[in-house]
Design an enzyme around this catalytic site. Structure first.
Site, PDB file in Angstrom:
ATOM      1  N   GLU A   1      -2.224  51.906  50.036  1.00  0.00           N
ATOM      2  CA  GLU A   1      -2.716  50.930  49.170  1.00  0.00           C
ATOM      3  C   GLU A   1      -1.889  49.799  48.035  1.00  0.00           C
ATOM      4  O   GLU A   1      -1.153  50.044  47.608  1.00  0.00           O
ATOM      5  CB  GLU A   1      -2.484  52.052  48.055  1.00  0.00           C
TER       6      GLU A   1
ATOM      7  N   ASP B   1      -7.821  63.265  49.053  1.00  0.00           N
ATOM      8  CA  ASP B   1      -6.640  62.453  48.240  1.00  0.00           C
ATOM      9  C   ASP B   1      -7.272  63.709  47.287  1.00  0.00           C
ATOM     10  O   ASP B   1      -7.701  63.668  45.906  1.00  0.00           O
ATOM     11  CB  ASP B   1      -6.671  61.285  47.565  1.00  0.00           C
TER      12      ASP B   1
ATOM     13  N   GLU C   1      -3.638  66.151  39.464  1.00  0.00           N
ATOM     14  CA  GLU C   1      -3.662  64.837  39.425  1.00  0.00           C
ATOM     15  C   GLU C   1      -5.231  64.916  39.023  1.00  0.00           C
ATOM     16  O   GLU C   1      -6.258  64.068  38.031  1.00  0.00           O
ATOM     17  CB  GLU C   1      -3.389  63.725  40.968  1.00  0.00           C
TER      18      GLU C   1
HETATM   19  C1  BDP Z   1      -3.375  59.121  45.129  1.00  0.00           C
HETATM   20  C2  BDP Z   1      -3.039  59.248  43.787  1.00  0.00           C
HETATM   21  C3  BDP Z   1      -2.042  57.158  43.020  1.00  0.00           C
HETATM   22  C4  BDP Z   1      -0.489  58.012  44.264  1.00  0.00           C
HETATM   23  C5  BDP Z   1      -1.573  58.543  46.132  1.00  0.00           C
HETATM   24  C6  BDP Z   1      -0.153  58.159  47.051  1.00  0.00           C
HETATM   25  O1  BDP Z   1      -3.657  58.734  42.660  1.00  0.00           O
HETATM   26  O2  BDP Z   1      -0.822  57.085  42.116  1.00  0.00           O
HETATM   27  O3  BDP Z   1      -0.032  56.761  45.033  1.00  0.00           O
HETATM   28  O4  BDP Z   1      -2.042  58.990  46.053  1.00  0.00           O
HETATM   29  O5  BDP Z   1      -0.323  59.665  47.210  1.00  0.00           O
HETATM   30  O6  BDP Z   1      -3.416  60.676  44.788  1.00  0.00           O
HETATM   31  O7  BDP Z   1       0.388  57.459  47.377  1.00  0.00           O
END
Ligand code: BDP
Length: 707
Positions: free
Chosen positions: A294, A368, A396
């Site tokens: 990301e 996720d 989340e």
């Molecule tokens: C996702 C989240 C994000 C996190 C990412 C992670 O939306 O904010 O940075 O995972 O785990 O669930 O790196």
């Protein structure tokens, strides 16, 4: 009116007011309330059996950890029994055999002068024994059951805080970060101690202070002083500090032109940085790293792989006994492949290439932290690498700090899943505790749901998730029911009229949230950015694998992601025994059906009803379940303190509205494909599809995307 009759009239009111005040509960004490044991007989029996308490350690001397145990016992027993009990430290006669560093054993000596002995191989074991004793008493166990013993199955049991130096908590819905970086290191908030107490009480022994989307500043000298101040507070409670390491730190704060892991100057920089950290924090745990994920920097920026990056950091930490926890949460929008497959594709070939002090950290599922995911196929695919599961306490995708979702059943579902990697019975739990592949070290992490809200977790019932994570990290064989009951009794009351209904609500709640948000294997159909409400219509989000249509694939024929051999074949990443079940729509558990299969709207499911009807009825069931909790909760009026009762009642009202929003938005949207009527029993939506689609929820807490 004369004074006396007036007083007589007012007295009952005053008494009632005082009682209410006395009972006021803001949730700060969590499950460590130490309210008087209600049953007088039991209280007397405890008092008699305890006589005095002996803390028995190999050294037999007072230490900061023993002092912490003593303070907890004195306060706890004073609250529970209403009297002072002497606590003494003695040298233990023999070590606890084969139980490891953190084990404890409690013994009742019932001689002429009764005493209770808490023995351990290390001081921290005495602390764990202390909390175990207090737990038994808080939950009104009979005297015989005070003599418990315990030892954790996993060595490193940690919270991962997604806390930024600005105090903004990514995905956090309980206020700002607990760590006040600005006033540290001088100002030591007493709350830091209470945090460590709470962690130790459930056996947690590590904390990553900073967000995985890391800021290199925390590795600079002034911040290391702040980190050291926190570590000093946590140390007596056995909680070691870890930090996230931004891979590009050598460039950002080191003045180097590169962060290439094979560059000798970069390696030297990290070694020097590790030395510096250990000068500040001699028992520093190590680094947690999100790399090439990301948009975060990583070794691939230099044409190197994850093992090159992790090993370089591992070599810097090794002389000090530190570890690297390297995250496998990676997926690239440039890769044309199903996002669910990308972690295995990138990491499985690296098995055996990591240093001994590296863990690969794996989320419970491959996408996720969805409300429900089948277990991640990496578990069982890297026998030579210790894998550390990353669970998310912070909800989340499960209503954050606003909705009730007790997560122990979800975590147990993953932990109990059989990977078949070393034959039947190679469960995820046994892979991660090291018993399947004989790993010496083991680690489990939960993304924390704490913030500076007075009650720590926003929703008064969300502290149950912090508690459950710690208890499962200690012993993954505990049942969700046992954990829910313990927490409820400690947090609310041992009165069955209170404990039973709350426990039942907790246990049902995960399934309920799944039902009204993403039932039958639907996933990633939430709104963009805040992840709080529905967004099955999200079709543009910067990249395909952030949209909902990528995941649900609804069309005129049906809905669901074909991950079988005719589709992405993600199911082929499991062992054949698992592939066979998940890959066959007739064998696949219905809870994962649309995760693995694109299913026609009219296909009958186990109930005999067509898929469309089942989807609609699941959404409706979710709404209905929340409504039953509202009734259950209303029946607890007067039995639960007014402060927490009012707060939870209000949140349940909100949850019922949110559940309807999910149901109506999703069903109206999917109906445009199924073209089928709602089955009997499903309430029609209040508004049109456009209303739900155009609704903008602004400023959801913890949403990093919204400025
Ligand atoms: C996702 C989240 C994000 C996190 C990412 C992670 O939306 O904010 O940075 O995972 O785990 O669930 O790196």
């Amino acid at each position: 009116m004369k004074l006396r009759p007036l007083l007589r009239c007012l007295l009952p009111l005053l008494v009632a007011a005082c009682a209410t005040l006395g009972r006021a509960e803001d949730g700060y004490r969590l499950w460590l309330r130490y309210e008087p044991v209600a049953d007088a007989q039991l209280r007397a029996a405890y008092s008699q059996a305890l006589g005095k308490v002996v803390l028995a350690t190999p050294a037999g001397t007072e230490s900061p950890t023993i002092a912490a145990a003593r303070a907890e016992l004195v306060a706890g027993l004073r609250g529970l029994l209403g009297r002072e009990i002497a606590v003494v430290v003695e040298k233990s006669l023999a070590p606890l055999a084969d139980k490891g560093d953190d084990a404890y054993a409690i013994r009742l000596d019932r001689g002429a002068t009764p005493r209770l002995v808490i023995a351990a191989n290390r001081d921290v074991g005495v602390l764990y024994g202390t909390f175990a004793l207090l737990r038994q008493m808080q939950t009104s166990r009979p005297v015989d059951q005070l003599a418990v013993s315990g030892a954790p199955r996993i060595k490193r049991r940690m919270l991962n805080h997604w806390d930024n130096l600005t105090r903004f908590v990514e995905r956090g819905a309980a206020g700002f970060s607990l760590w006040n970086w600005f006033t540290l290191p001088e100002v030591i908030d007493p709350r830091y101690t209470d945090y460590a107490r709470a962690c130790a009480s459930i056996g947690l022994n590590g904390t990553v202070l900073t967000n995985v989307n890391a800021n290199a500043t925390v590795l600079t000298e002034p911040y290391l002083q702040k980190v050291a101040a926190l570590a000093n507070v946590f140390r007596p409670y056995g909680v070691r500090v870890y930090l996230t390491a931004r891979f590009s730190s050598p460039k950002e704060i080191g003045g180097l032109p590169t962060a290439d892991p094979v560059d000798p100057a970069v390696q030297a920089w990290w070694k020097a940085k590790a030395d510096e950290i250990y000068r500040h924090v001699p028992d520093f745990g190590g680094f947690l790293v999100k790399a090439n994920s990301e948009g975060q920097p990583g070794p691939q920026d230099y044409g190197r792989n994850h093992a090159d990056g992790a090993n370089m950091l591992a070599d810097a930490l090794a002389p000090h006994g530190g570890v690297v926890i390297w995250r496998a949460f990676v997926y690239s929008h440039e890769a044309p492949d199903d996002r669910a497959k990308q972690a295995v594709t990138e990491f499985a070939p690296l098995d055996g290439k990591f240093r001994e002090n590296v863990f690969v950290q794996v989320k419970n599922g491959a996408i996720d932290f969805m409300p429900r995911e089948p277990f991640h196929p990496l578990f069982g695919a890297m026998p030579h690498t210790p894998l550390a599961p990353e669970l998310q306490i912070a909800q989340e995708y499960l209503g954050g700090g606003t909705q009730l979702a007790f997560l122990a059943p979800m975590w147990k579902e993953t932990l109990d899943s059989d990977t078949f990697c070393a034959g039947a019975g190679s469960t995820v739990a046994r892979v991660i505790d090291g018993s399947v592949d004989a790993h010496g070290d083991s680690c489990i992490a939960g993304v924390a749901n704490t913030g500076n809200d007075r009650n720590w977790t926003g929703h008064p019932l969300a502290a149950a998730n912090w508690y459950a994570f710690g208890r499962l990290a200690w012993d993954h064989s505990l049942s969700s029911a046992a954990i829910a009951e313990e927490w409820t009794r400690m947090t609310f009351s041992n009165d069955p009229a209170v404990a039973r209904p709350i426990t039942a609500m907790l246990l049902a709640s995960h399934e309920t949230v799944v039902n009204y948000s993403m039932p039958l294997g639907l996933h990633h159909i939430m709104a963009e950015g805040h992840h709080y409400g529905p967004g099955p219509w999200v079709a543009e989000a910067g990249r395909a694998d952030w949209t909902s249509v990528y995941y649900h694939r609804a069309d005129e024929k049906g809905v669901g992601f074909d991950r079988t051999a005719t589709g992405s074949n993600a199911v082929g990443q499991y062992r054949p025994e698992v592939t066979k079940v998940f890959g066959d729509p007739k064998l696949c558990p219905e809870k994962y059906l649309l995760w693995f299969h694109h299913v026609p709207w009219d296909r009958p499911l186990a109930s005999g009803r067509p898929l469309w009807d089942e989807i609609a009825l699941h959404y409706q069931a979710g709404v209905g379940e929340v409504r039953t909790w509202e009734k259950t909760w209303a029946n607890l009026t007067g039995k639960v303190d007014a402060e927490r009762h009012t707060h939870v009642a209000a949140l349940l009202k909100r949850q019922e509205a949110d559940a309807r929003f999910w149901r109506d938005g999703c069903l109206l949207y999917f109906q445009t494909f199924s073209k089928r009527p709602l089955p009997a029993g499903v309430e029609p939506a209040e508004y049109t599809l456009e209303y739900y689609r155009d609704f903008r929820l602004r400023y959801y807490p913890g949403n990093p995307g919204e400025k």
